[in-house]
Design a protein around this motif. Structure first.
Motif, PDB file in Angstrom:
ATOM      1  N   LEU A 119       0.818  -1.210   0.000  1.00 60.97           N
ATOM      2  CA  LEU A 119       0.000   0.000   0.000  1.00 60.97           C
ATOM      3  C   LEU A 119       0.856   1.266   0.000  1.00 60.97           C
ATOM      4  N   SER A 173     -12.971   5.109   7.914  1.00 54.23           N
ATOM      5  CA  SER A 173     -12.073   3.969   8.123  1.00 54.23           C
ATOM      6  C   SER A 173     -11.022   4.345   9.154  1.00 54.23           C
ATOM      7  N   ILE A 176      -6.191   5.214   5.547  1.00 53.66           N
ATOM      8  CA  ILE A 176      -6.027   4.730   4.178  1.00 53.66           C
ATOM      9  C   ILE A 176      -5.281   3.403   4.179  1.00 53.66           C
ATOM     10  N   GLY A 177      -5.888   2.402   3.547  1.00 52.42           N
ATOM     11  CA  GLY A 177      -5.265   1.099   3.459  1.00 52.42           C
ATOM     12  C   GLY A 177      -5.432   0.228   4.684  1.00 52.42           C
ATOM     13  N   HIS A 181     -10.745   0.085   5.791  1.00 49.33           N
ATOM     14  CA  HIS A 181     -10.833   0.740   4.488  1.00 49.33           C
ATOM     15  C   HIS A 181     -10.929  -0.287   3.365  1.00 49.33           C
ATOM     16  N   LEU A 182     -10.026  -1.278   3.366  1.00 50.45           N
ATOM     17  CA  LEU A 182     -10.005  -2.257   2.285  1.00 50.45           C
ATOM     18  C   LEU A 182     -11.254  -3.128   2.280  1.00 50.45           C
ATOM     19  N   GLU A 185     -13.735  -1.183   0.530  1.00 44.03           N
ATOM     20  CA  GLU A 185     -13.436  -1.156  -0.903  1.00 44.03           C
ATOM     21  C   GLU A 185     -13.873  -2.459  -1.573  1.00 44.03           C
ATOM     22  N   HIS A 197     -14.748   8.121   0.706  1.00 44.17           N
ATOM     23  CA  HIS A 197     -13.937   7.654   1.830  1.00 44.17           C
ATOM     24  C   HIS A 197     -13.443   8.812   2.692  1.00 44.17           C
ATOM     25  N   VAL A 331      -5.466  -4.924  -2.127  1.00 39.65           N
ATOM     26  CA  VAL A 331      -4.947  -3.561  -2.299  1.00 39.65           C
ATOM     27  C   VAL A 331      -4.896  -3.207  -3.787  1.00 39.65           C
ATOM     28  N   SER A 334      -8.335  -2.742  -5.302  1.00 40.48           N
ATOM     29  CA  SER A 334      -9.029  -1.528  -4.839  1.00 40.48           C
ATOM     30  C   SER A 334      -8.441  -0.264  -5.438  1.00 40.48           C
ATOM     31  N   ALA A 336      -6.155   1.354  -3.992  1.00 40.33           N
ATOM     32  CA  ALA A 336      -5.771   2.209  -2.857  1.00 40.33           C
ATOM     33  C   ALA A 336      -4.266   2.417  -2.826  1.00 40.33           C
ATOM     34  N   THR A 337      -3.842   3.627  -2.550  1.00 35.69           N
ATOM     35  CA  THR A 337      -2.424   3.941  -2.393  1.00 35.69           C
ATOM     36  C   THR A 337      -2.257   4.894  -1.207  1.00 35.69           C
TER      37      THR A 337
END
Length: 339
Positions: A119, A173, A176-177, A181-182, A185, A197, A331, A334, A336-337
């Motif tokens: 992530l 969440s 992030i990550g 959160h995941l 997602e 989010h 990850v 999704s 997500a970063t």
């Protein structure tokens, strides 16, 4: 004739090869004796248990239960320290930099052990090198809504409303990550919806805003979710385990609702710094194994909506490798970063 050259210490010159070899052979024995004595004296002062999120969430509650029980086994205080932020990276970095002496432990979940390495662009630690002590417990993640901010009674109604207003419904969440959160997602992808989010620095501040209606829904650990739902101000819609949990018997699982990919409890493992000596690890593992086997400990976990679980040391590496595979894919899927 001996093989001693001019670099040999003066006091050693004139000694036979056999004498030198005897002296050399004694050194590891002395070192081993010292290490064994160190382990026998361990612990001689308080042990610190690092929690990767602020006080008030499910992970914090579990850590305090485990710390109290472990303290009685070790004969020393186990002090809980909350070092939240960066999805657990701050706490994990702290463990990685701590002396490998057994006096600093970490409560680590999917974020630290599986998610963060893909992530985040830069992670200062390698969780694969952490030393496994024992499995602390499993939490369900619960989908909670504020019925005033989001007037729905089921997952189906939430999905219907989200499809009618894409990108407008907010969810919180732990960061992030984070697993919360995941999980959200994965849910959005499976349901074909898109929500907004809002990341927080832990479950407690997220819960505060959810109660206030500043966000509409979230996924959070079952310990916190049960207490929040009990007030009636928030509504539980589904749980991320294959079976319903006792405290929310009327709340269906996502598996029941047709989301098999959301059979995803959050687990928590007790970890020590890389390179912790084997004798010290043996003391910690033995003490925690006794804790995990106590009916009183298991009962306390269940009262907190946490499932007691065990994971033998020889199975841990394979388990963590599988979890890395599962959540790294989540990850990537999704998108997500994190910085």
């Amino acid at each position: 004739m001996t093989d001693i050259d001019s670099t040999t210490p003066r006091g050693a010159r004139g000694m036979s090869r056999r004498t030198l070899l005897r002296a050399g052979a004694a050194i590891p024995a002395v070192a081993l004796s010292a290490r064994t004595a160190w382990a026998a004296d361990f612990p001689s002062r308080p042990v610190h248990l690092i929690v990767p999120f602020p006080a008030g969430g499910s992970s914090d509650s579990l850590a305090r239960i485990a710390a109290a029980a472990l303290s009685s086994q070790l004969g020393q205080s186990v002090v809980v320290e909350n070092r939240g932020g960066a999805g657990g990276n701050i706490a994990a970095d702290y463990l990685a930099r701590s002396p490998a002496d057994g006096y600093t432990l970490l409560e680590a979940g999917q974020g630290i052990m599986a998610i963060n390495r893909v992530l985040y662009k830069h992670v200062s630690y390698d969780s694969r090198k952490f030393e496994y002590v024992g499995m602390m417990g499993d939490n369900a993640n619960v989908l909670l809504v504020n019925p005033k901010a989001l007037p729905v009674n089921s997952v189906a109604e939430l999905v219907q409303m989200a499809k009618a207003e894409p990108g407008k419904i907010t969810f919180g969440s732990n960061g992030i990550g984070s697993l919360s959160h995941l999980t959200a997602e994965v849910f959005q992808t499976a349901a074909g919806i898109k929500c907004l989010h809002v990341p927080y620095r832990g479950a407690a501040p997220m819960a505060t805003d959810l109660r206030a209606g500043r966000i509409a829904f979230c996924f959070t650990g079952s310990t916190l979710a049960v207490s929040l739902a009990a007030t009636g101000a928030l509504r539980a819609l589904a749980v991320t385990t294959s079976q319903r949990i006792d405290q929310l018997k009327d709340v269906p699982t996502f598996v029941e609702l047709g989301y098999p990919m959301l059979d995803a409890p959050s687990w928590w493992a007790l970890m020590a710094p890389p390179g912790t000596p084997a004798p010290v690890l043996a003391v910690l593992r033995n003490a925690f194994a006794k804790v995990a086997a106590q009916p009183s400990y298991q009962q306390t976990l269940r009262k907190q909506a946490t499932l007691p679980v065990t994971l033998p040391v020889d199975k841990a590496a394979a388990f963590f490798a599988h979890q890395r595979q599962v959540w790294e894919q989540a990850v990537k899927s999704s998108g997500a970063t994190a910085a």
